[in-house]
Write an enzyme that holds these catalytic residues in place. Structure first.
Site, PDB file in Angstrom:
ATOM      1  N   ARG A  68       0.815  -1.211   0.000  1.00  0.00           N
ATOM      2  CA  ARG A  68       0.000   0.000   0.000  1.00  0.00           C
ATOM      3  C   ARG A  68       0.852   1.266   0.000  1.00  0.00           C
ATOM      4  NH1 ARG A  68      -2.741  -1.224   4.169  1.00  0.00           N
ATOM      5  NH2 ARG A  68      -1.699   0.159   5.635  1.00  0.00           N
ATOM      6  N   TYR A 124     -13.614  23.311 -11.253  1.00  0.00           N
ATOM      7  CA  TYR A 124     -14.052  21.990 -11.715  1.00  0.00           C
ATOM      8  C   TYR A 124     -15.270  21.578 -10.897  1.00  0.00           C
ATOM      9  CZ  TYR A 124     -13.124  16.943 -12.699  1.00  0.00           C
ATOM     10  OH  TYR A 124     -13.170  15.630 -13.082  1.00  0.00           O
ATOM     11  N   ASP A 195      -5.382  23.761  -8.515  1.00  0.00           N
ATOM     12  CA  ASP A 195      -5.647  22.711  -9.496  1.00  0.00           C
ATOM     13  C   ASP A 195      -4.977  23.166 -10.792  1.00  0.00           C
ATOM     14  OD1 ASP A 195      -6.599  21.004 -11.445  1.00  0.00           O
ATOM     15  OD2 ASP A 195      -8.618  20.879 -10.595  1.00  0.00           O
ATOM     16  N   LYS A 220      -5.210  13.418 -17.703  1.00  0.00           N
ATOM     17  CA  LYS A 220      -5.220  14.272 -18.882  1.00  0.00           C
ATOM     18  C   LYS A 220      -3.867  14.263 -19.589  1.00  0.00           C
ATOM     19  CE  LYS A 220      -9.299  15.502 -17.185  1.00  0.00           C
ATOM     20  NZ  LYS A 220      -9.947  14.777 -16.086  1.00  0.00           N
TER      21      LYS A 220
END
Length: 410
Positions: A68, A124, A195, A220
């Site tokens: 993890r 967003y 962002d 993206k």
């Protein structure tokens, strides 16, 4: 990789070299040396004896502990992304299963119950939903602000704890005065999150401008091939440890296979961004001449809201832009989008393929209206284009016939 002289490596070279430590890829010239870090699939890491287990460095970067907490494939990607962020020295990057997860992880790192978050009004949409849902449930108050009104924003800063900025806005593409907004926030002790998905660190460096955490949807530009979902948050020394610990508390991890795909995409990101930016500017310039179009919202285009800020503060662009139709109806806009042959209909950008989606910001604005005051109220139907790697002339021809379909349906 080190520079062959005392001059720092340029961005394109750093993208190729980043995250390729010899301990992860092998020593060049020695048996087993490879170009890319191998895909390490492992949930369990084994220790040779109890002394090694007890003497393990624990929660430290770059050391096996448990799956993890990652392995060389994930570490290589995180290190590569950190190396692209000026101002991240002494800090690092945390990887998340999606861009939304990265936004959430960063917000939960800097906010506590009773805090106030300032959120840019052109954010967003999932960021807005997070503020109204998850954060509200945890006792965090959100105040939305018009990112183009720096003075009004500065007046909101006293008493707030953090701000989430986005430049340009996701749908309407305004580029605010980022240094002024960040400076006002830092003057009042706010944690500043940005962002930075549109520009990536190749086009804007949030940490170098004083921000605390730089967030990206790697889905993206870094992926570039529309085949994997992931996010990242990069912070300097002050916030990185807290950011990483919060992610571990939430049990977040990305798969080594996805990290390997992201590393592959990263190597060509600069070339793809340059190509998409150039094509997007050509499309924007053409749209700006069309009688059917009321306004083109493209940061690289003179006259677009905040273009002067983009030209001053940014070193690059991308293929994402919007345009506002001159009057018409929602049905006519649907006809335009349906008529497009080279543009897919889908919610993303940064891939090799071009996309188109309708833009309807009015319902998700709180502090700033849509249409904006400098627009005709009848000009409210817009389309967002994500320009890919197709030839710009072909895309323009496709848009031309689609505008004819719009005119016929209008």
């Amino acid at each position: 990789m080190t520079a062959p002289s005392d001059k720092p490596l340029k961005t394109a070279t750093r993208i190729v070299a980043a995250g390729r430590r010899p301990e992860w890829t092998g020593t060049p010239g020695q048996p087993g040396a490879v170009v890319n870090p191998p895909v390490w699939r492992a949930s369990t890491h084994l220790y040779p004896d109890m002394a090694a287990l007890r003497g393990h460095p624990g929660n430290a970067d770059g050391h096996f502990y448990y799956g993890r907490r990652g392995a060389p494939t994930q570490w290589a990607l995180a290190e590569a992304l950190t190396g692209l962020e000026p101002g991240a020295e002494g800090g690092g990057t945390v990887l998340y299963p999606s861009g939304v997860s990265a936004i959430c992880g960063a917000l939960l790192t800097v906010l506590r119950p009773g805090d106030t978050l300032l959120l840019t009004d052109n954010a967003y949409e999932p960021s807005r939903a997070m503020a109204r849902g998850l954060l509200a449930d945890f006792g965090v108050k959100t105040i939305w602000f018009d990112p183009m009104d720096t003075a009004a924003f500065a007046a909101l800063c006293p008493g707030a704890s953090a701000v989430l900025l986005e430049a340009p806005g996701s749908l309407t593409m305004e580029v605010p005065d980022m240094p002024a907004l960040i400076g006002a926030a830092k003057a009042h002790g706010l944690a500043v999150l940005v962002d930075n998905t549109w520009a990536s660190p190749l086009g804007f460096a949030p940490l170098a401008h004083g921000a605390d955490i730089s967030i990206m949807s790697l889905t993206k530009h870094v992926s570039g091939h529309s085949d994997v979902v992931m996010g990242s948050a990069t912070a300097g020394a002050h916030w990185y440890g807290k950011l990483r610990l919060r992610s571990q508390n939430l049990g977040l991890v990305v798969s080594p296979d996805d990290a390997a795909i992201m590393l592959r995409g990263l190597r060509t990101m600069a070339l793809r961004l340059d190509a998409a930016t150039a094509a997007a500017l050509r499309v924007a310039q053409w749209l700006d001449t069309r009688p059917e179009v009321a306004r083109v919202l493209c940061p690289m285009l003179p006259g677009s809201p905040g273009h002067d800020h983009w030209r001053r503060d940014f070193t690059g662009g991308c293929g994402l832009l919007s345009f506002v139709l001159k009057g018409g109806t929602a049905k006519a806009r649907d006809a335009l989008i349906d008529a497009l042959a080279l543009f897919g209909i889908g919610y993303s950008f940064g891939g090799f393929e071009s996309l188109a989606t309708p833009v309807d910001p009015a319902a998700i604005r709180t502090a700033s209206p849509w249409p904006r005051p400098d627009m005709d109220a009848a000009d409210r139907f817009a389309v967002r284009l994500a320009i890919g790697l197709e030839d710009a002339d072909d895309l323009i021809a496709d848009l031309e016939q689609a505008l004819a379909a719009w005119a016929a349906a209008r």
